[in-house]
Scaffold this motif. Structure first.
Motif, PDB file in Angstrom:
ATOM      1  N   GLY A 101      29.880 -25.645  -0.293  1.00 50.64           N
ATOM      2  CA  GLY A 101      30.644 -25.410   0.917  1.00 50.64           C
ATOM      3  C   GLY A 101      29.846 -25.850   2.133  1.00 50.64           C
ATOM      4  O   GLY A 101      28.676 -26.222   2.028  1.00 50.64           O
ATOM      5  N   VAL A 102      30.499 -25.793   3.259  1.00 51.67           N
ATOM      6  CA  VAL A 102      29.859 -26.208   4.496  1.00 51.67           C
ATOM      7  C   VAL A 102      28.797 -25.195   4.912  1.00 51.67           C
ATOM      8  O   VAL A 102      28.771 -24.059   4.429  1.00 51.67           O
ATOM      9  CB  VAL A 102      30.896 -26.405   5.630  1.00 51.67           C
ATOM     10  CG1 VAL A 102      31.889 -27.503   5.269  1.00 51.67           C
ATOM     11  CG2 VAL A 102      31.624 -25.108   5.948  1.00 51.67           C
ATOM     12  N   SER A 103      27.941 -25.613   5.809  1.00 52.03           N
ATOM     13  CA  SER A 103      26.927 -24.723   6.353  1.00 52.03           C
ATOM     14  C   SER A 103      27.598 -23.499   6.962  1.00 52.03           C
ATOM     15  O   SER A 103      28.643 -23.609   7.603  1.00 52.03           O
ATOM     16  CB  SER A 103      26.128 -25.470   7.423  1.00 52.03           C
ATOM     17  OG  SER A 103      25.078 -24.666   7.901  1.00 52.03           O
ATOM     18  N   GLY A 104      27.024 -22.340   6.737  1.00 52.59           N
ATOM     19  CA  GLY A 104      27.571 -21.112   7.294  1.00 52.59           C
ATOM     20  C   GLY A 104      28.625 -20.446   6.431  1.00 52.59           C
ATOM     21  O   GLY A 104      29.142 -19.391   6.793  1.00 52.59           O
ATOM     22  N   SER A 105      28.934 -21.021   5.288  1.00 51.62           N
ATOM     23  CA  SER A 105      29.970 -20.436   4.429  1.00 51.62           C
ATOM     24  C   SER A 105      29.440 -19.303   3.558  1.00 51.62           C
ATOM     25  O   SER A 105      30.219 -18.624   2.894  1.00 51.62           O
ATOM     26  CB  SER A 105      30.632 -21.516   3.561  1.00 51.62           C
ATOM     27  OG  SER A 105      29.697 -22.122   2.698  1.00 51.62           O
ATOM     28  N   GLY A 106      28.138 -19.096   3.548  1.00 55.08           N
ATOM     29  CA  GLY A 106      27.563 -17.985   2.790  1.00 55.08           C
ATOM     30  C   GLY A 106      26.910 -18.387   1.482  1.00 55.08           C
ATOM     31  O   GLY A 106      26.675 -17.533   0.626  1.00 55.08           O
ATOM     32  N   LYS A 107      26.586 -19.651   1.333  1.00 56.51           N
ATOM     33  CA  LYS A 107      26.014 -20.116   0.071  1.00 56.51           C
ATOM     34  C   LYS A 107      24.734 -19.371  -0.299  1.00 56.51           C
ATOM     35  O   LYS A 107      24.552 -18.987  -1.451  1.00 56.51           O
ATOM     36  CB  LYS A 107      25.754 -21.622   0.130  1.00 56.51           C
ATOM     37  CG  LYS A 107      27.008 -22.471   0.261  1.00 56.51           C
ATOM     38  CD  LYS A 107      26.714 -23.953   0.268  1.00 56.51           C
ATOM     39  CE  LYS A 107      25.794 -24.410   1.374  1.00 56.51           C
ATOM     40  NZ  LYS A 107      26.359 -24.327   2.726  1.00 56.51           N
ATOM     41  N   THR A 108      23.856 -19.153   0.666  1.00 54.22           N
ATOM     42  CA  THR A 108      22.599 -18.471   0.385  1.00 54.22           C
ATOM     43  C   THR A 108      22.848 -17.008   0.026  1.00 54.22           C
ATOM     44  O   THR A 108      22.376 -16.512  -1.010  1.00 54.22           O
ATOM     45  CB  THR A 108      21.644 -18.578   1.585  1.00 54.22           C
ATOM     46  OG1 THR A 108      21.350 -19.956   1.812  1.00 54.22           O
ATOM     47  CG2 THR A 108      20.354 -17.809   1.350  1.00 54.22           C
ATOM     48  N   THR A 109      23.578 -16.313   0.858  1.00 56.56           N
ATOM     49  CA  THR A 109      23.839 -14.883   0.632  1.00 56.56           C
ATOM     50  C   THR A 109      24.541 -14.648  -0.692  1.00 56.56           C
ATOM     51  O   THR A 109      24.110 -13.810  -1.499  1.00 56.56           O
ATOM     52  CB  THR A 109      24.695 -14.321   1.790  1.00 56.56           C
ATOM     53  OG1 THR A 109      23.986 -14.503   3.017  1.00 56.56           O
ATOM     54  CG2 THR A 109      25.019 -12.854   1.583  1.00 56.56           C
ATOM     55  N   ILE A 110      25.607 -15.388  -0.936  1.00 59.47           N
ATOM     56  CA  ILE A 110      26.382 -15.192  -2.161  1.00 59.47           C
ATOM     57  C   ILE A 110      25.609 -15.724  -3.360  1.00 59.47           C
ATOM     58  O   ILE A 110      25.603 -15.110  -4.431  1.00 59.47           O
ATOM     59  CB  ILE A 110      27.770 -15.851  -2.047  1.00 59.47           C
ATOM     60  CG1 ILE A 110      28.529 -15.319  -0.812  1.00 59.47           C
ATOM     61  CG2 ILE A 110      28.571 -15.662  -3.336  1.00 59.47           C
ATOM     62  CD1 ILE A 110      28.622 -13.799  -0.718  1.00 59.47           C
ATOM     63  N   GLY A 111      24.925 -16.851  -3.193  1.00 64.06           N
ATOM     64  CA  GLY A 111      24.151 -17.421  -4.290  1.00 64.06           C
ATOM     65  C   GLY A 111      23.054 -16.484  -4.767  1.00 64.06           C
ATOM     66  O   GLY A 111      22.854 -16.304  -5.979  1.00 64.06           O
ATOM     67  N   GLN A 112      22.320 -15.893  -3.833  1.00 59.26           N
ATOM     68  CA  GLN A 112      21.258 -14.960  -4.210  1.00 59.26           C
ATOM     69  C   GLN A 112      21.841 -13.732  -4.926  1.00 59.26           C
ATOM     70  O   GLN A 112      21.309 -13.297  -5.943  1.00 59.26           O
ATOM     71  CB  GLN A 112      20.467 -14.528  -2.985  1.00 59.26           C
ATOM     72  CG  GLN A 112      19.616 -15.625  -2.410  1.00 59.26           C
ATOM     73  CD  GLN A 112      18.962 -15.240  -1.084  1.00 59.26           C
ATOM     74  OE1 GLN A 112      19.405 -14.350  -0.375  1.00 59.26           O
ATOM     75  NE2 GLN A 112      17.895 -15.953  -0.750  1.00 59.26           N
ATOM     76  N   ALA A 113      22.927 -13.201  -4.391  1.00 59.64           N
ATOM     77  CA  ALA A 113      23.552 -12.022  -5.011  1.00 59.64           C
ATOM     78  C   ALA A 113      24.104 -12.364  -6.395  1.00 59.64           C
ATOM     79  O   ALA A 113      23.957 -11.580  -7.341  1.00 59.64           O
ATOM     80  CB  ALA A 113      24.658 -11.483  -4.104  1.00 59.64           C
ATOM     81  N   LEU A 114      24.716 -13.526  -6.515  1.00 59.25           N
ATOM     82  CA  LEU A 114      25.270 -13.949  -7.797  1.00 59.25           C
ATOM     83  C   LEU A 114      24.154 -14.135  -8.831  1.00 59.25           C
ATOM     84  O   LEU A 114      24.285 -13.694  -9.976  1.00 59.25           O
ATOM     85  CB  LEU A 114      26.069 -15.237  -7.611  1.00 59.25           C
ATOM     86  CG  LEU A 114      26.830 -15.750  -8.818  1.00 59.25           C
ATOM     87  CD1 LEU A 114      27.878 -14.745  -9.278  1.00 59.25           C
ATOM     88  CD2 LEU A 114      27.497 -17.088  -8.478  1.00 59.25           C
ATOM     89  N   ALA A 115      23.058 -14.752  -8.430  1.00 56.05           N
ATOM     90  CA  ALA A 115      21.932 -14.941  -9.350  1.00 56.05           C
ATOM     91  C   ALA A 115      21.394 -13.589  -9.831  1.00 56.05           C
ATOM     92  O   ALA A 115      21.085 -13.434 -11.020  1.00 56.05           O
ATOM     93  CB  ALA A 115      20.827 -15.757  -8.681  1.00 56.05           C
ATOM     94  N   ARG A 116      21.286 -12.628  -8.907  1.00 56.89           N
ATOM     95  CA  ARG A 116      20.823 -11.277  -9.306  1.00 56.89           C
ATOM     96  C   ARG A 116      21.791 -10.669 -10.320  1.00 56.89           C
ATOM     97  O   ARG A 116      21.368 -10.113 -11.334  1.00 56.89           O
ATOM     98  CB  ARG A 116      20.705 -10.369  -8.090  1.00 56.89           C
ATOM     99  CG  ARG A 116      19.430 -10.535  -7.295  1.00 56.89           C
ATOM    100  CD  ARG A 116      19.212  -9.428  -6.276  1.00 56.89           C
ATOM    101  NE  ARG A 116      20.322  -9.254  -5.352  1.00 56.89           N
ATOM    102  CZ  ARG A 116      20.493  -9.943  -4.217  1.00 56.89           C
ATOM    103  NH1 ARG A 116      19.600 -10.860  -3.864  1.00 56.89           N
ATOM    104  NH2 ARG A 116      21.524  -9.707  -3.435  1.00 56.89           N
TER     105      ARG A 116
END
Length: 163
Positions: A2-17
């Protein structure tokens, strides 16, 4: 994805956990020249992105059997095809939301090189998931926990994951 600011880092980290797999931040794979270019408000070209995608592909290939989550814009089908070519079980989660919401998120974050002025160029470059691509579109208008739950449900419903 997704585009910058869509939450890739936040959601990606939570999903990986939640999945118990490693996480990689796609921004960390950018060469310094790409970061400097974006920091200056200049959109990246395809030529700028290929070495970055090569680096992410390398990470994916080392995790293709054990699994992992990587946050990556993957704006175009050809980028996603490259990533999918190294790991047959790649599943893209397209984090999607209203441009105003995303612009507000970019404007409120601190310490990131991506200026809000580049959002338009990313939206214009974005190609939604197409038939035949493994993935799901996930709305980001809820809380991070709600978005993560939707992402996790999409991943778990994919026919190539076994739990």
């Amino acid at each position: 994805m997704g585009v910058s600011g869509s939450g890739k880092t936040t959601i990606g980290q939570a999903l990986a956990r939640q999945l118990g797999v490693p996480y990689a931040e796609g921004d960390d794979f950018h060469p310094p020249a790409n970061v400097a270019k974006m920091s200056a408000g200049t959109p990246l070209t395809d030529e700028d992105r290929w070495p970055w995608l090569d680096a992410i592909s390398g990470w994916l290939s080392t995790h293709r059997d054990s699994g992992g989550v990587v946050a990556c814009s993957a704006l175009k089908r050809e980028y996603r095809d490259k990533l999918a070519s190294v790991a047959r079980h790649v599943f893209f989660l397209h984090l999607h939301g209203a441009p105003r919401l995303i612009a507000d998120r970019i404007s409120s974050r601190r310490g990131h090189f991506m200026p809000v002025e580049l959002l338009r160029s990313q939206i214009e470059a974005l190609e939604s998931l197409a038939p035949g691509e493994r993935g799901a579109r996930v709305p980001i208008d809820g809380t991070p926990a709600e978005t993560t739950a939707l992402a996790l449900a999409a991943v778990r419903s994919a026919d190539h994951f076994e739990y």
